[in-house]
Scaffold this motif. Structure first.
Motif, PDB file in Angstrom:
ATOM      1  N   LEU A 127       0.836  -1.209   0.000  1.00 24.18           N
ATOM      2  CA  LEU A 127       0.000   0.000   0.000  1.00 24.18           C
ATOM      3  C   LEU A 127       0.864   1.250   0.000  1.00 24.18           C
ATOM      4  CD1 LEU A 127      -2.830   1.312   0.278  1.00 24.18           C
ATOM      5  CD2 LEU A 127      -2.520   1.200   2.749  1.00 24.18           C
ATOM      6  N   ASP A 128       0.627   2.120  -0.984  1.00 19.08           N
ATOM      7  CA  ASP A 128       1.216   3.463  -0.985  1.00 19.08           C
ATOM      8  C   ASP A 128       0.174   4.408  -0.421  1.00 19.08           C
ATOM      9  OD1 ASP A 128       3.487   2.479  -2.195  1.00 19.08           O
ATOM     10  OD2 ASP A 128       2.821   2.962  -4.213  1.00 19.08           O
ATOM     11  N   LEU A 129       0.393   4.899   0.791  1.00 24.07           N
ATOM     12  CA  LEU A 129      -0.572   5.753   1.477  1.00 24.07           C
ATOM     13  C   LEU A 129      -0.095   7.195   1.412  1.00 24.07           C
ATOM     14  CD1 LEU A 129      -3.195   5.602   3.167  1.00 24.07           C
ATOM     15  CD2 LEU A 129      -1.757   5.415   5.193  1.00 24.07           C
ATOM     16  N   VAL A 130      -0.886   8.054   0.762  1.00 20.95           N
ATOM     17  CA  VAL A 130      -0.532   9.463   0.591  1.00 20.95           C
ATOM     18  C   VAL A 130      -1.464  10.288   1.479  1.00 20.95           C
ATOM     19  CG1 VAL A 130      -0.277  11.367  -1.033  1.00 20.95           C
ATOM     20  CG2 VAL A 130       0.179   9.009  -1.777  1.00 20.95           C
ATOM     21  N   LEU A 131      -0.901  10.893   2.533  1.00 17.06           N
ATOM     22  CA  LEU A 131      -1.698  11.660   3.483  1.00 17.06           C
ATOM     23  C   LEU A 131      -1.484  13.144   3.236  1.00 17.06           C
ATOM     24  CD1 LEU A 131      -1.033   9.626   6.769  1.00 17.06           C
ATOM     25  CD2 LEU A 131      -2.851   9.326   5.085  1.00 17.06           C
ATOM     26  N   ASN A 132      -2.456  13.791   2.604  1.00 13.60           N
ATOM     27  CA  ASN A 132      -2.398  15.236   2.388  1.00 13.60           C
ATOM     28  C   ASN A 132      -3.799  15.722   2.067  1.00 13.60           C
ATOM     29  OD1 ASN A 132      -2.897  14.804  -0.427  1.00 13.60           O
ATOM     30  ND2 ASN A 132      -0.716  14.439  -0.734  1.00 13.60           N
ATOM     31  N   ASN A 133      -3.922  17.014   1.827  1.00 14.58           N
ATOM     32  CA  ASN A 133      -5.220  17.596   1.501  1.00 14.58           C
ATOM     33  C   ASN A 133      -5.332  17.967   0.023  1.00 14.58           C
ATOM     34  OD1 ASN A 133      -6.390  17.629   4.204  1.00 14.58           O
ATOM     35  ND2 ASN A 133      -4.806  19.124   4.686  1.00 14.58           N
ATOM     36  N   ASP A 134      -4.376  17.522  -0.790  1.00 12.99           N
ATOM     37  CA  ASP A 134      -4.407  17.846  -2.206  1.00 12.99           C
ATOM     38  C   ASP A 134      -5.374  16.930  -2.945  1.00 12.99           C
ATOM     39  OD1 ASP A 134      -2.500  19.765  -1.798  1.00 12.99           O
ATOM     40  OD2 ASP A 134      -0.834  18.407  -2.199  1.00 12.99           O
TER      41      ASP A 134
END
Length: 304
Positions: A127-134
């Motif tokens: 899993l590639d987990l991208v945590l941001n608000n974009d």
């Protein structure tokens, strides 16, 4: 498998380099040494007697001939991938790489336990987990996005997963300094802490739009937990999700009979006939989790 151009893997590799934009990213995605990728691309260009790629800055971009080659090949390569994945589907294997983009405050508050259970249950999934608000619109069949904004997602599947109800909150100390606050006009005149640059704030009452006011945020920060912290420290008033506001001990809800419009979140992914098992199972897990969130939302509405 060989084609008239040589090994078909090299054509697949070329398409991946164009998609990823660099040798390094393509090599990582394919789990190959970068030197191998470079060597096979050079051999492919030699066999075709064509210049397919050129370097611009740090990125590799296709030449005009390379663009035409990619356009002619990419759909066929996708069909090959779909065929292989459909075979995997029939064997019920849950494996492969998945990319999930999600606001980090949402992840910490709601989704983290679901992701942890998923990874423990399916050890062959990466899993590639991208945590941001974009707003990271899904680009491949293995991309998932959780977002509140689906304005540009007409070509995607968007499934509702959670509705967030907001209230207006400030710290006890700030309220004592402000004096009486009895109308939305009084509230709009205060210092505001906001999560975005939208300065027109709607006030709803009994489920209907009551009036709108212009606000002048003193602080704009694109993270809801940072907004909660700032309001807790007395920097102003904010529209906060009831869940997050309840985590702070010194906040007071102002004009509880009013609220801004509810915010609906969505799970977004590309439409596809043959969906990789890893994506399908993760979607099911997230939607199952959303049932509990929906129950919690109903409780919030009853207490607001």
């Amino acid at each position: 498998m060989d084609s008239i151009f040589g090994n078909i893997d090299d054509l697949f590799l070329f398409c991946k380099v164009v998609e990823q934009g660099s040798l390094q990213k393509a090599a990582k995605a394919l789990n190959l040494p970068q030197s191998t990728v470079s060597r096979r691309l050079a051999a492919l260009e030699t066999r075709l007697d064509l210049r397919l790629l050129e370097k611009k800055g740090r990125e590799l971009t296709p030449t005009e001939v390379g663009k035409l080659t990619f356009e002619n090949l990419s759909s066929g390569m996708e069909q090959i991938e779909s065929g292989i994945e459909s075979l995997t589907e029939q064997t019920n294997q849950v494996s492969g790489r998945v990319r999930l983009s999600i606001p980090h405050s949402f992840y910490r508050s709601f989704i983290a336990p679901t992701i942890e259970r998923f990874l423990k249950t399916y050890p062959s999934v990466r899993l590639d987990l991208v945590l941001n608000n974009d707003q990271a619109k899904p680009e491949t069949d293995r991309d998932l996005l959780i977002t509140f904004d689906i304005e540009d997602m007409d070509d995607m599947i968007a499934r509702p997963i959670f509705t967030s109800r907001h209230g207006f909150f400030a710290s006890r100390e700030y309220v004592q300094q402000c004096g009486e606050i009895s109308t939305p006009t009084d509230l709009a005149a205060l210092d505001w802490v906001a999560i975005d640059q939208k300065n027109k704030l709607p006030f709803f009452r009994d489920g209907k739009l009551y009036e709108e006011h212009q606000i002048k945020p003193r602080l704009v920060v694109n993270d809801i937990r940072a907004v909660v912290d700032a309001v807790s420290r007395g920097l102003g008033v904010a529209s906060l999700p009831l869940r997050h506001a309840k985590e702070a001990t010194n906040l007071v809800q102002l004009l509880p009979e009013y609220h801004r419009s509810d915010r609906q979140s969505f799970l977004v992914y590309k439409a596809r006939k043959y969906q990789p098992n890893a994506i399908r199972v993760l979607i099911e897990a997230l939607l199952e989790e959303s049932k509990d969130l929906g129950t919690a939302t109903t409780k919030e509405k009853n207490t607001s």
